[in-house]
Design a protein around this motif. Structure first.
Motif, PDB file in Angstrom:
ATOM      1  N   ALA A  11      47.562  -8.443  92.279  1.00 10.10           N
ATOM      2  CA  ALA A  11      48.165  -7.820  91.099  1.00 10.10           C
ATOM      3  C   ALA A  11      49.348  -8.656  90.606  1.00 10.10           C
ATOM      4  O   ALA A  11      49.536  -8.832  89.400  1.00 10.10           O
ATOM      5  CB  ALA A  11      48.611  -6.397  91.410  1.00 10.10           C
ATOM      6  N   ARG A  12      50.135  -9.193  91.543  1.00 13.75           N
ATOM      7  CA  ARG A  12      51.266 -10.044  91.163  1.00 13.75           C
ATOM      8  C   ARG A  12      50.784 -11.310  90.477  1.00 13.75           C
ATOM      9  O   ARG A  12      51.327 -11.727  89.451  1.00 13.75           O
ATOM     10  CB  ARG A  12      52.107 -10.414  92.385  1.00 13.75           C
ATOM     11  CG  ARG A  12      53.240 -11.395  92.046  1.00 13.75           C
ATOM     12  CD  ARG A  12      54.079 -11.762  93.250  1.00 13.75           C
ATOM     13  NE  ARG A  12      53.369 -12.378  94.344  1.00 13.75           N
ATOM     14  CZ  ARG A  12      53.053 -13.669  94.409  1.00 13.75           C
ATOM     15  NH1 ARG A  12      53.355 -14.491  93.421  1.00 13.75           N
ATOM     16  NH2 ARG A  12      52.426 -14.139  95.474  1.00 13.75           N
ATOM     17  N   ASN A  14      48.139 -11.719  88.786  1.00 13.16           N
ATOM     18  CA  ASN A  14      47.579 -11.373  87.479  1.00 13.16           C
ATOM     19  C   ASN A  14      48.643 -10.900  86.496  1.00 13.16           C
ATOM     20  O   ASN A  14      48.353 -10.736  85.316  1.00 13.16           O
ATOM     21  CB  ASN A  14      46.507 -10.296  87.628  1.00 13.16           C
ATOM     22  CG  ASN A  14      45.285 -10.812  88.355  1.00 13.16           C
ATOM     23  OD1 ASN A  14      44.952 -11.974  88.278  1.00 13.16           O
ATOM     24  ND2 ASN A  14      44.621  -9.930  89.082  1.00 13.16           N
ATOM     25  N   CYS A  15      49.839 -10.693  86.989  1.00 13.69           N
ATOM     26  CA  CYS A  15      50.937 -10.180  86.171  1.00 13.69           C
ATOM     27  C   CYS A  15      51.612 -11.337  85.436  1.00 13.69           C
ATOM     28  O   CYS A  15      51.666 -12.452  85.929  1.00 13.69           O
ATOM     29  CB  CYS A  15      51.938  -9.477  87.088  1.00 13.69           C
ATOM     30  SG  CYS A  15      53.310  -8.701  86.252  1.00 13.69           S
ATOM     31  N   SER A  16      52.142 -11.057  84.269  1.00 14.74           N
ATOM     32  CA  SER A  16      52.800 -12.108  83.487  1.00 14.74           C
ATOM     33  C   SER A  16      54.269 -12.305  83.871  1.00 14.74           C
ATOM     34  O   SER A  16      54.939 -13.174  83.329  1.00 14.74           O
ATOM     35  CB  SER A  16      52.706 -11.781  81.997  1.00 14.74           C
ATOM     36  OG  SER A  16      53.362 -10.561  81.721  1.00 14.74           O
ATOM     37  N   LYS A  17      54.742 -11.549  84.833  1.00 16.06           N
ATOM     38  CA  LYS A  17      56.143 -11.635  85.245  1.00 16.06           C
ATOM     39  C   LYS A  17      56.303 -12.614  86.401  1.00 16.06           C
ATOM     40  O   LYS A  17      55.393 -12.809  87.197  1.00 16.06           O
ATOM     41  CB  LYS A  17      56.643 -10.269  85.704  1.00 16.06           C
ATOM     42  CG  LYS A  17      56.614  -9.208  84.624  1.00 16.06           C
ATOM     43  CD  LYS A  17      57.041  -7.875  85.191  1.00 16.06           C
ATOM     44  CE  LYS A  17      56.901  -6.773  84.163  1.00 16.06           C
ATOM     45  NZ  LYS A  17      57.226  -5.470  84.741  1.00 16.06           N
ATOM     46  N   ILE A  22      59.894  -9.414  89.206  1.00 13.38           N
ATOM     47  CA  ILE A  22      59.270  -8.295  89.922  1.00 13.38           C
ATOM     48  C   ILE A  22      60.190  -7.794  91.026  1.00 13.38           C
ATOM     49  O   ILE A  22      60.417  -6.583  91.162  1.00 13.38           O
ATOM     50  CB  ILE A  22      57.905  -8.716  90.499  1.00 13.38           C
ATOM     51  CG1 ILE A  22      56.929  -9.031  89.355  1.00 13.38           C
ATOM     52  CG2 ILE A  22      57.340  -7.628  91.400  1.00 13.38           C
ATOM     53  CD1 ILE A  22      55.671  -9.746  89.801  1.00 13.38           C
ATOM     54  N   GLU A  54      54.028  -0.583  91.896  1.00  9.11           N
ATOM     55  CA  GLU A  54      52.990  -0.260  90.917  1.00  9.11           C
ATOM     56  C   GLU A  54      53.543  -0.327  89.494  1.00  9.11           C
ATOM     57  O   GLU A  54      52.900  -0.890  88.599  1.00  9.11           O
ATOM     58  CB  GLU A  54      52.415   1.137  91.173  1.00  9.11           C
ATOM     59  CG  GLU A  54      51.566   1.225  92.415  1.00  9.11           C
ATOM     60  CD  GLU A  54      51.052   2.623  92.670  1.00  9.11           C
ATOM     61  OE1 GLU A  54      49.903   2.753  93.105  1.00  9.11           O
ATOM     62  OE2 GLU A  54      51.808   3.605  92.442  1.00  9.11           O
ATOM     63  N   LEU A  57      54.291  -3.964  88.406  1.00 11.50           N
ATOM     64  CA  LEU A  57      53.086  -4.758  88.198  1.00 11.50           C
ATOM     65  C   LEU A  57      52.178  -4.155  87.132  1.00 11.50           C
ATOM     66  O   LEU A  57      51.214  -4.800  86.706  1.00 11.50           O
ATOM     67  CB  LEU A  57      52.317  -4.903  89.516  1.00 11.50           C
ATOM     68  CG  LEU A  57      53.036  -5.660  90.635  1.00 11.50           C
ATOM     69  CD1 LEU A  57      52.210  -5.619  91.901  1.00 11.50           C
ATOM     70  CD2 LEU A  57      53.330  -7.091  90.211  1.00 11.50           C
ATOM     71  N   GLY A  58      52.446  -2.926  86.747  1.00 10.06           N
ATOM     72  CA  GLY A  58      51.617  -2.267  85.741  1.00 10.06           C
ATOM     73  C   GLY A  58      50.236  -1.918  86.251  1.00 10.06           C
ATOM     74  O   GLY A  58      49.252  -2.000  85.521  1.00 10.06           O
ATOM     75  N   VAL A  59      50.158  -1.542  87.527  1.00 10.94           N
ATOM     76  CA  VAL A  59      48.876  -1.196  88.150  1.00 10.94           C
ATOM     77  C   VAL A  59      49.005   0.113  88.923  1.00 10.94           C
ATOM     78  O   VAL A  59      50.106   0.574  89.213  1.00 10.94           O
ATOM     79  CB  VAL A  59      48.398  -2.294  89.128  1.00 10.94           C
ATOM     80  CG1 VAL A  59      48.168  -3.606  88.421  1.00 10.94           C
ATOM     81  CG2 VAL A  59      49.352  -2.469  90.293  1.00 10.94           C
TER      82      VAL A  59
END
Length: 67
Positions: A11-12, A14-17, A22, A54, A57-59
């Protein structure tokens, strides 16, 4: 929970941050974060930190806890 660290890592990635962003949002150090991902964390990951992860990461990781 076995496999949770890998799910968080994916998830990290795939994240844009950035990792720093984070960690700042969750309120943990990079060392602590890597311990979570590697599942070498001493002690349990708190529900509060899991929910913060969560959110950052927006998940939704699908982890549920019973009282």
């Amino acid at each position: 929970m076995e496999g949770l660290g890998e799910r968080i890592k994916q998830a990290r990635l795939n994240c844009s941050k950035s990792l720093e962003e984070i960690c700042d949002e969750v309120g943990v150090s990079r060392t602590y974060w890597y311990d979570i991902e590697k599942e070498t964390l001493k002690g349990a990951l708190s529900i509060e930190n899991l929910r913060k992860i969560e959110q950052a990461l927006g998940v939704t990781l699908g982890v549920q806890f019973n009282d």
